[in-house]
Design a protein around this motif. Structure first.
Motif, mmCIF file in Angstrom:
data_model
loop_
_atom_site.group_PDB
_atom_site.id
_atom_site.type_symbol
_atom_site.label_atom_id
_atom_site.label_comp_id
_atom_site.label_asym_id
_atom_site.label_seq_id
_atom_site.Cartn_x
_atom_site.Cartn_y
_atom_site.Cartn_z
ATOM 1 N N GLU A 59 0.795 -1.188 -0.082
ATOM 2 C CA GLU A 59 0.033 -0.158 -0.076
ATOM 3 C C GLU A 59 0.963 1.213 -0.071
ATOM 4 O O GLU A 59 0.537 2.311 -0.653
ATOM 5 C CB GLU A 59 -0.873 -0.034 1.166
ATOM 6 C CG GLU A 59 -2.111 -1.005 0.927
ATOM 7 C CD GLU A 59 -3.243 -0.597 -0.040
ATOM 8 O OE1 GLU A 59 -3.317 0.686 -0.168
ATOM 9 O OE2 GLU A 59 -3.619 -1.454 -0.681
ATOM 10 N N LYS A 60 2.012 1.189 0.562
ATOM 11 C CA LYS A 60 3.035 2.233 0.813
ATOM 12 C C LYS A 60 3.376 2.830 -0.753
ATOM 13 O O LYS A 60 3.214 3.985 -1.263
ATOM 14 C CB LYS A 60 4.323 1.751 1.281
ATOM 15 C CG LYS A 60 5.224 3.014 1.503
ATOM 16 C CD LYS A 60 6.597 2.361 2.431
ATOM 17 C CE LYS A 60 7.512 3.295 2.470
ATOM 18 N NZ LYS A 60 8.434 3.640 1.338
ATOM 19 N N PHE A 61 3.672 1.892 -1.665
ATOM 20 C CA PHE A 61 4.077 2.147 -2.964
ATOM 21 C C PHE A 61 2.763 2.699 -3.853
ATOM 22 O O PHE A 61 2.666 3.855 -4.398
ATOM 23 C CB PHE A 61 4.334 0.975 -3.832
ATOM 24 C CG PHE A 61 6.117 0.799 -3.648
ATOM 25 C CD1 PHE A 61 6.909 1.662 -3.939
ATOM 26 C CD2 PHE A 61 6.407 -0.651 -3.235
ATOM 27 C CE1 PHE A 61 8.179 1.505 -3.975
ATOM 28 C CE2 PHE A 61 7.846 -0.894 -3.044
ATOM 29 C CZ PHE A 61 8.781 0.111 -3.546
ATOM 30 N N LEU A 62 1.639 2.034 -3.562
ATOM 31 C CA LEU A 62 0.455 2.543 -4.168
ATOM 32 C C LEU A 62 -0.156 3.864 -3.679
ATOM 33 O O LEU A 62 -0.600 4.751 -4.444
ATOM 34 C CB LEU A 62 -0.610 1.275 -3.926
ATOM 35 C CG LEU A 62 -0.892 0.287 -4.491
ATOM 36 C CD1 LEU A 62 -1.914 -0.814 -3.919
ATOM 37 C CD2 LEU A 62 -1.260 0.456 -6.119
ATOM 38 N N GLU A 63 0.287 4.175 -2.681
ATOM 39 C CA GLU A 63 -0.092 5.529 -2.067
ATOM 40 C C GLU A 63 0.875 6.780 -2.612
ATOM 41 O O GLU A 63 0.730 7.776 -2.951
ATOM 42 C CB GLU A 63 -0.166 5.732 -0.591
ATOM 43 C CG GLU A 63 -1.514 4.864 -0.004
ATOM 44 C CD GLU A 63 -2.617 5.130 -0.291
ATOM 45 O OE1 GLU A 63 -2.873 6.568 -0.906
ATOM 46 O OE2 GLU A 63 -3.477 4.544 -0.670
ATOM 47 N N LEU A 75 7.541 3.958 -10.273
ATOM 48 C CA LEU A 75 7.994 2.736 -9.856
ATOM 49 C C LEU A 75 7.951 1.501 -11.256
ATOM 50 O O LEU A 75 6.910 1.722 -11.856
ATOM 51 C CB LEU A 75 7.075 1.964 -9.269
ATOM 52 C CG LEU A 75 7.440 0.250 -8.626
ATOM 53 C CD1 LEU A 75 8.667 0.311 -7.771
ATOM 54 C CD2 LEU A 75 6.266 0.015 -7.899
ATOM 55 N N PHE A 76 9.022 1.172 -11.397
ATOM 56 C CA PHE A 76 9.202 0.028 -12.774
ATOM 57 C C PHE A 76 9.195 -1.169 -12.246
ATOM 58 O O PHE A 76 9.840 -1.679 -11.400
ATOM 59 C CB PHE A 76 10.419 0.390 -13.399
ATOM 60 C CG PHE A 76 10.879 -0.259 -14.557
ATOM 61 C CD1 PHE A 76 9.384 -0.811 -15.522
ATOM 62 C CD2 PHE A 76 11.932 -0.416 -15.197
ATOM 63 C CE1 PHE A 76 9.770 -1.450 -16.273
ATOM 64 C CE2 PHE A 76 12.007 -1.245 -16.480
ATOM 65 C CZ PHE A 76 11.127 -1.788 -17.115
ATOM 66 N N ILE A 77 8.057 -1.950 -12.684
ATOM 67 C CA ILE A 77 7.820 -3.320 -12.549
ATOM 68 C C ILE A 77 8.331 -4.386 -13.615
ATOM 69 O O ILE A 77 7.785 -4.002 -14.884
ATOM 70 C CB ILE A 77 6.563 -3.586 -11.919
ATOM 71 C CG1 ILE A 77 6.125 -2.840 -10.973
ATOM 72 C CG2 ILE A 77 5.988 -5.089 -11.722
ATOM 73 C CD1 ILE A 77 4.607 -3.065 -10.266
ATOM 74 N N GLY A 78 9.356 -5.055 -13.697
ATOM 75 C CA GLY A 78 9.783 -5.895 -14.779
ATOM 76 C C GLY A 78 10.489 -6.997 -14.210
ATOM 77 O O GLY A 78 10.304 -7.643 -13.052
ATOM 78 N N LYS A 79 11.316 -7.423 -15.060
ATOM 79 C CA LYS A 79 12.091 -8.880 -14.825
ATOM 80 C C LYS A 79 13.520 -8.325 -14.365
ATOM 81 O O LYS A 79 14.027 -7.297 -14.681
ATOM 82 C CB LYS A 79 12.314 -9.631 -16.196
ATOM 83 C CG LYS A 79 10.945 -10.229 -16.664
ATOM 84 C CD LYS A 79 11.075 -10.748 -17.850
ATOM 85 C CE LYS A 79 10.895 -9.973 -19.018
ATOM 86 N NZ LYS A 79 10.542 -10.360 -20.553
ATOM 87 N N GLU A 80 14.233 -9.546 -13.644
ATOM 88 C CA GLU A 80 15.397 -9.276 -13.296
ATOM 89 C C GLU A 80 16.370 -8.925 -14.367
ATOM 90 O O GLU A 80 16.121 -9.729 -15.544
ATOM 91 C CB GLU A 80 15.958 -10.562 -12.552
ATOM 92 C CG GLU A 80 15.385 -10.486 -11.133
ATOM 93 C CD GLU A 80 16.096 -9.283 -9.934
ATOM 94 O OE1 GLU A 80 16.875 -8.584 -10.392
ATOM 95 O OE2 GLU A 80 15.276 -9.413 -8.913
#
Length: 204
Positions: free
Chosen positions: A4-8, A176-181
């Motif tokens: 939730e921290k990231f989402l906020e 925030l970037f969500i991806g692969k290692e």
């Protein structure tokens, strides 16, 4: 899942596509099916046997050199490489591509909180756009902005993320970037933005 921290705290979320939002094999296995059907029609070979071989090769070794190995196994004329490549890029799939459930929930949360949603996609832009068009977005497509690394700067260059920051008036701490290692993590590091690995998200 994403805390939730990231989402906020974050104002925008950037996602890679293949094996991040959906399983890439769902696209490739359908391409193999279409190619096997095409070869059966053109060369009177058994589509079921060809498809089984391609599926097994993919699951064992990944998608690299699938055409060459299949052509060698079934004595398929090399002229069909062109048809295979065109299918990879432009295939009209029998079935829609489905987003991982956890990622669909996350995308919906991001949009629900009024945050910005970006795709920053590696690979051939034409093929990736073809995939994007055949994903079941559940209405989220109207919230997506898509950028292709090949048109800006290949990962791990920070150019694509820098462009998103600049074009949309965002600060580094907003993103925030969500991806692969690997390349995705390096890319985020080079742009000095936060990164989350998809493996961790899908396992949680």
């Amino acid at each position: 899942m994403v805390s939730e921290k990231f989402l906020e705290e974050k104002q925008a979320f950037v996602f890679e596509l293949d094996d991040v939002l959906y399983p890439e094999k769902d696209y490739l296995l359908q391409v193999y099916y279409l190619f096997a059907q095409f070869i059966e029609y053109g060369e009177q070979l058994n589509a079921t046997e060809i498809l089984q071989f391609m599926q097994e090769k993919h699951l064992a070794d990944g998608p690299e050199d699938i055409f060459a190995q299949t052509a060698a196994k079934f004595d398929i004329p090399l002229k069909y490489q062109v048809n295979y490549d065109l299918l990879l890029q432009n295939a009209r799939l029998p079935l829609k591509l489905l987003i991982f459930n956890k990622m669909l929930n996350l995308l919906q949360e991001v949009v629900g909180k009024g945050k910005q949603l970006f795709l920053f996609v590696a690979g051939d832009p034409a093929m990736q756009l073809n995939k994007i068009r055949q994903i079941e977005w559940n209405g989220l497509e109207q919230n997506l902005l898509v950028y292709f690394a090949a048109e800006i700067g290949e990962k791990p260059s920070a150019a694509g993320l820098e462009l998103i920051l600049e074009k949309h008036g965002l600060k580094r701490e907003d993103l925030l970037f969500i991806g692969k290692e690997g390349l995705d993590r390096e890319c985020a590091s080079n742009a000095k933005i936060d990164f989350l690995a998809i493996d961790k998200l899908l396992q949680d």
